[in-house]
Motif scaffolding. Structure first.
Motif, mmCIF file in Angstrom:
data_model
loop_
_atom_site.group_PDB
_atom_site.id
_atom_site.type_symbol
_atom_site.label_atom_id
_atom_site.label_comp_id
_atom_site.label_asym_id
_atom_site.label_seq_id
_atom_site.Cartn_x
_atom_site.Cartn_y
_atom_site.Cartn_z
ATOM 1 N N ARG A 62 -21.953 8.394 38.073
ATOM 2 C CA ARG A 62 -22.302 9.472 37.139
ATOM 3 C C ARG A 62 -23.493 9.074 36.267
ATOM 4 N NH1 ARG A 62 -20.188 14.411 35.082
ATOM 5 N NH2 ARG A 62 -21.591 15.020 33.405
ATOM 6 N N ALA B 91 -26.596 9.067 38.414
ATOM 7 C CA ALA B 91 -26.930 10.441 38.799
ATOM 8 C C ALA B 91 -27.579 11.185 37.638
ATOM 9 C CB ALA B 91 -25.673 11.178 39.260
ATOM 10 N N ASP B 92 -27.037 11.011 36.427
ATOM 11 C CA ASP B 92 -27.626 11.646 35.243
ATOM 12 C C ASP B 92 -29.064 11.170 35.032
ATOM 13 O OD1 ASP B 92 -25.442 13.178 34.625
ATOM 14 O OD2 ASP B 92 -24.588 11.738 33.220
ATOM 15 N N ILE C 106 -31.349 12.723 37.718
ATOM 16 C CA ILE C 106 -31.630 14.134 37.437
ATOM 17 C C ILE C 106 -32.628 14.261 36.294
ATOM 18 C CG2 ILE C 106 -30.619 16.303 36.618
ATOM 19 C CD1 ILE C 106 -28.038 15.479 38.104
ATOM 20 N N MET D 253 -28.481 20.180 41.480
ATOM 21 C CA MET D 253 -28.197 18.744 41.411
ATOM 22 C C MET D 253 -27.010 18.475 40.489
ATOM 23 S SD MET D 253 -31.919 16.899 41.237
ATOM 24 C CE MET D 253 -33.057 16.901 42.621
ATOM 25 N N ARG D 254 -26.991 19.125 39.347
ATOM 26 C CA ARG D 254 -25.881 18.919 38.403
ATOM 27 C C ARG D 254 -24.570 19.412 38.996
ATOM 28 N NH1 ARG D 254 -30.075 20.843 34.704
ATOM 29 N NH2 ARG D 254 -30.889 19.036 33.551
ATOM 30 N N ARG E 284 -23.432 16.762 41.384
ATOM 31 C CA ARG E 284 -22.947 15.625 40.583
ATOM 32 C C ARG E 284 -21.531 15.883 40.102
ATOM 33 N NH1 ARG E 284 -25.200 15.902 34.829
ATOM 34 N NH2 ARG E 284 -23.677 17.620 34.957
ATOM 35 N N ASP E 285 -21.262 17.091 39.607
ATOM 36 C CA ASP E 285 -19.938 17.430 39.092
ATOM 37 C C ASP E 285 -18.902 17.517 40.205
ATOM 38 O OD1 ASP E 285 -21.069 17.543 36.595
ATOM 39 O OD2 ASP E 285 -21.243 19.730 36.536
ATOM 40 N N GLN F 230 -17.859 14.005 40.923
ATOM 41 C CA GLN F 230 -17.328 13.284 39.767
ATOM 42 C C GLN F 230 -15.871 12.834 39.924
ATOM 43 O OE1 GLN F 230 -18.619 11.995 37.069
ATOM 44 N NE2 GLN F 230 -16.647 11.412 36.170
ATOM 45 N N GLY G 180 -17.452 9.550 40.716
ATOM 46 C CA GLY G 180 -18.264 9.587 39.503
ATOM 47 C C GLY G 180 -18.022 8.427 38.566
ATOM 48 N N SER H 134 -26.167 12.738 47.121
ATOM 49 C CA SER H 134 -25.661 11.391 46.830
ATOM 50 C C SER H 134 -26.596 10.335 47.407
ATOM 51 C CB SER H 134 -24.250 11.221 47.402
ATOM 52 O OG SER H 134 -24.267 11.203 48.823
ATOM 53 N N VAL I 86 -29.388 9.703 45.067
ATOM 54 C CA VAL I 86 -28.932 8.919 43.914
ATOM 55 C C VAL I 86 -28.779 7.450 44.298
ATOM 56 C CG1 VAL I 86 -27.060 8.563 42.254
ATOM 57 C CG2 VAL I 86 -27.787 10.886 42.833
#
Length: 404
Positions: free
Chosen positions: A100, A103-104, A107, A123-124, A127-128, A131, A135, A170, A173
């Motif tokens: 996470r 990834a943040d 982004i 993208m978000r 990511r979620d 998670q 994550g 992924s 990332v």
């Protein structure tokens, strides 16, 4: 050498004292009764000490094993105390460097590089989605099995395309983590082909000229908001992407030059795109301008002039006109133009592709054609609008002229 019986019989004193075992291993007996394993050694002639844990959490046998491991490191020229500290620091960093977190950061990097808001939103979302499964995990420790398990959760719900795209996200990332020295490998690479490939779904569109004429007549009779009706009327003439159309601003329209200049930040390819405007398109834009709406947007939202219409407005309008999602979507206007312009045989394929703002795969060819075909595109825009009028009025239908 110490025995377990001897250790259990040790009593605290007023001051801490040591009880030796062998080869540098000893117990430190503290006044509070705690028994702490220590090992002393020399590294480059300097005496050092290293903690091995608390007795009985670390047994006599375990303490001797740790001592022997430290002596092996010394024989290899490694300072065991420094190596242990380094390992502890790396473990702490890894624990904080979760998927996470990386990834943040990735982004945020994409945002600073100017990626579109819609791209960042997707993208978000991915990511979620990832998670709950990976994550919270240190990114360097995530295995291909863990990632596959997370992706299979999506796949089992029937979201095949989302699973494929989540693997792709992924992977980006993980590659970023490798590039920033926080991971050694990218587990998504070996998962290529592991997921069910989704069936290709093209944007729905009416591609028969007669059906296009029916669509245009239906749009002319749209009884909803005037701005929405004009947006639907304008869409087939300019065949922009739906987001480029609905977010259009008046500063992009050059009435005198008859050109619509879409800025790079609003195009899919992140490059400025110029659209030659036909007489019909100019007429629709002047009608829209005459409404006198405040704000910068051609098609403002219902509740505020500070925002454009939402992404579903045109599709909802098409549903109200009786066209199902399988028949026609707002993106389908581009498919109509692409198909019928190519079928006409009148225009160079590159001119059509440039008008649709498609990516040129060949970089050399792209550079060569950057400014090419503009005059042809201007003529094509007017021919296309004239042809749409004929279709709307129930007249001429294109006959392919591939030999032209």
């Amino acid at each position: 050498m110490l025995t377990t019986i001897q250790i259990n019989a040790l009593k605290p004193r007023e001051k801490a004292y040591k009880v030796a075992d062998a080869k540098g291993l000893y117990l430190l007996v503290n006044p509070n009764g705690s028994l702490l394993w220590r090992v002393k050694f020399r590294f480059h002639g300097i005496e050092k000490k290293m903690a091995l844990g608390r007795y009985p959490d670390v047994s006599l046998k375990e303490a001797r094993q740790k001592r022997d491991e430290a002596r092996e490191q010394l024989e290899e020229g490694v300072d065991p105390a420094a190596a242990r500290l380094q390992a502890k620091v790396e473990a702490e960093i890894a624990a904080r460097t979760t998927f996470r977190v990386v990834a943040d950061e990735f982004i945020e990097k994409m945002e600073l590089e100017g990626k579109a808001a819609a791209t960042l939103k997707k993208m978000r979302w991915f990511r979620d989605v990832l998670q709950p499964t990976i994550g919270h995990r240190p990114i360097a420790d995530i295995t291909a099995h863990e990632l596959l398990k997370a992706l299979k959760r999506l796949e089992r719900k029937g979201h095949h395309e989302s699973a494929i795209r989540a693997r792709s996200f992924s992977g980006r990332v993980f590659r970023y983590a490798v590039a920033t020295l926080r991971a050694q490998h990218n587990p998504s690479d070996i998962l290529r082909g592991a997921l069910i490939a989704p069936k290709v779904k093209h944007h729905a569109a009416l591609l028969e000229p007669a059906k296009v004429g029916e669509l245009l007549r239906a749009i002319d009779g749209y009884g909803g908001k005037i701005e929405t009706r004009i947006a639907l009327q304008l869409a087939p003439h300019v065949y922009l992407r739906p987001g480029e159309l609905r977010k259009a601003q008046w500063k992009e329209i050059d009435f005198e030059a008859a050109v619509w200049r879409v800025p790079a930040e609003r195009t899919k390819m992140r490059k400025p795109h110029a659209v030659p405007l036909s007489k019909q398109a100019i007429e629709l834009l002047r009608e829209l301008k005459a409404l006198g709406n405040s704000g910068d947007f051609l098609f403002p939202a219902n509740t505020t002039f500070l925002k454009p219409i939402c992404e579903n407005t045109l599709n909802i309008a098409l549903r109200r006109l009786g066209f199902t999602n399988e028949e026609m979507t707002s993106h389908g206007f581009r498919s109509i133009a692409s198909t019928l312009l190519n079928e006409s045989g009148l225009w160079h394929p590159d001119a059509i592709e440039r008008s649709l703002a498609h990516r040129e795969r060949d970089s050399v060819r792209a550079a060569y054609h950057r400014g090419a075909h503009w005059d042809e595109r201007v003529r094509m825009a007017q021919w296309w609008s004239d042809y749409l009028v004929k279709l709307r009025d129930g007249a001429e239908v294109i006959r392919p002229k591939f030999g032209t």
